[in-house]
Design an enzyme around this catalytic site. Structure first.
Site: not given
Ligand SMILES: Nc1nc2c(c(=O)[nH]1)N[C@@H](CN(C=O)c1ccc(C(=O)N[C@@H](CCC(=O)O)C(=O)O)cc1)CN2
Ligand SMILES: NCC(=O)N[C@@H]1O[C@H](COP(=O)([O-])[O-])[C@@H](O)[C@H]1O
Length: 321
Positions: A87, A182
């Site tokens: 993205n 997302h």
């Molecule tokens: N304050 C916010 N921070 C982030 C958001 C948000 O909406 N508010 N969106 C995320 C992106 N995301 C979904 O779109 C998302 C990314 C990661 C997780 C997650 O469960 N992460 C794990 C850790 C994963 C890792 O370190 O490999 C966790 O927290 O246990 C959920 C949703 C970006 N930040």
């Molecule tokens: N919750 C956030 C999330 O899941 N985002 C998703 O992670 C992938 C990472 O893509 P990348 O290989 O382009 O970095 C993308 O498909 C993005 O939409």
């Protein structure tokens, strides 16, 4: 040794700071750039020309390639990634191609070796590692990140596959100016634990017949901020998570940013979002299902200018719910 100077492509150059360390620490950002041989103080110098921020000198051209609008200041974007950055690349290419009236002035990542960071380095975009961790000791603190974003005069923060929780300090610094994409139709399949292919696996396992990306404002929790736009795509009977991920393409974020950074939108965005989402879904339906070459020219589409006439230009961060 990687280049010690990284041009941001918009008149800003980040270089080892000539000022004495203690003076520097008081005055400007301390940022550990991954592209530097070791984390040390750097200073992002503004171009000697006060109006270095390029003003879009193009209207929305007949061919629709230019997105700015005469006199609309180019916005400055910081993109956060954790992986390949598909993205991020889509946004960067749209900015370079003129579809998005903006410059990507920083790439922020928790994984300094990821594909997104490599793409940024290869294109002279400063890389900031955040947060600090055992695997990324060169990472910066939240305060240092905020200083760096201020130094770079960032207008919008885009989360494009960033997998860490954005701290509340950053959310408060950029009200209604942090967007996340997302890969599901929120609120379905969102929240902690739903990221990357895990999202698509859950969608397929649920038997859902539709999915699609959501672009939303970011608040202090995962995936609970106000939705700006969504796009619906079918889930096919034998879809693998990878096939579904590919269908939940990377067009939505560039489209939203084209509107957000152009003259067409921007205050009262949330009030207009229903119109925008329905316009978007009509656009995608006509393009994908009816093979209409340029849906925005199709009779059934409300013209973007009519949509934009209902909203006024706003300074970044002034979009209110
Ligand atoms: N304050 C916010 N921070 C982030 C958001 C948000 O909406 N508010 N969106 C995320 C992106 N995301 C979904 O779109 C998302 C990314 C990661 C997780 C997650 O469960 N992460 C794990 C850790 C994963 C890792 O370190 O490999 C966790 O927290 O246990 C959920 C949703 C970006 N930040
Ligand atoms: N919750 C956030 C999330 O899941 N985002 C998703 O992670 C992938 C990472 O893509 P990348 O290989 O382009 O970095 C993308 O498909 C993005 O939409």
């Amino acid at each position: 040794m990687e280049a010690a100077v990284a041009s941001t492509g918009s008149g800003l150059r980040c270089s080892p700071n000539p000022m004495p360390k203690q003076q520097h620490e008081r005055r400007s950002a301390r940022v550990g750039f991954v592209s530097q041989p070791r984390p040390h103080a750097v200073r992002c110098e503004r171009s000697p020309h006060p109006d270095a921020r390029a003003y879009a000198a193009v209207g929305v051209g007949a061919k629709g390639g230019e997105a700015g609008g005469v006199g609309v200041e180019r916005k400055r974007l910081a993109v956060f990634v954790s992986g390949g950055g598909s993205n991020f690349r889509a946004i960067h290419n749209a900015a370079l191609g003129g579809e998005v009236n903006a410059d990507v002035v920083a790439l922020v990542t928790d994984k300094p070796g990821c594909g997104g960071a490599e793409h940024a380095r290869g294109n002279g975009i400063p890389v900031v590692v955040f947060p600090k961790s055992k695997s990324a000791p060169e990472g910066v603190s939240t305060d240092e990140l905020l200083n760096a974003l201020r130094e770079l005069r960032v207008d919008f923060v885009l989360l494009a596959g960033y997998l860490k929780l954005i701290p509340v300090e950053l959310v408060q610094e950029y009200p209604k100016s942090i967007l996340n994409i997302h890969p599901s139709l929120l609120p379905a399949f969102g929240g902690k634990g739903y990221y990357g292919l895990k999202v698509h696996k859950a969608v397929i396992a649920s038997g859902a017949r539709y999915s699609g990306p959501t672009v939303h404002f970011v608040d202090e929790h995962y995936d609970t901020g106000s939705t700006l736009a969504q796009r619906v795509v079918p889930v096919l009977a034998n879809d693998t998570p990878e096939q579904l991920a590919a269908r939940v393409l990377h067009e939505l974020l560039p489209y939203v940013m084209t509107e957000l950074c152009g003259e067409k939108m921007v205050s009262h965005l949330l009030e207009a979002r229903q119109t925008l989402t329905s316009t978007l879904n009509s656009w995608y339906y006509l393009k994908d299902c009816c093979a209409v070459e340029n849906p925005l020219k199709h009779d059934s589409m409300p013209s973007i200018s009519n949509l934009s006439r209902s909203i006024k230009i706003a300074a970044p961060g002034s979009i209110s719910t």
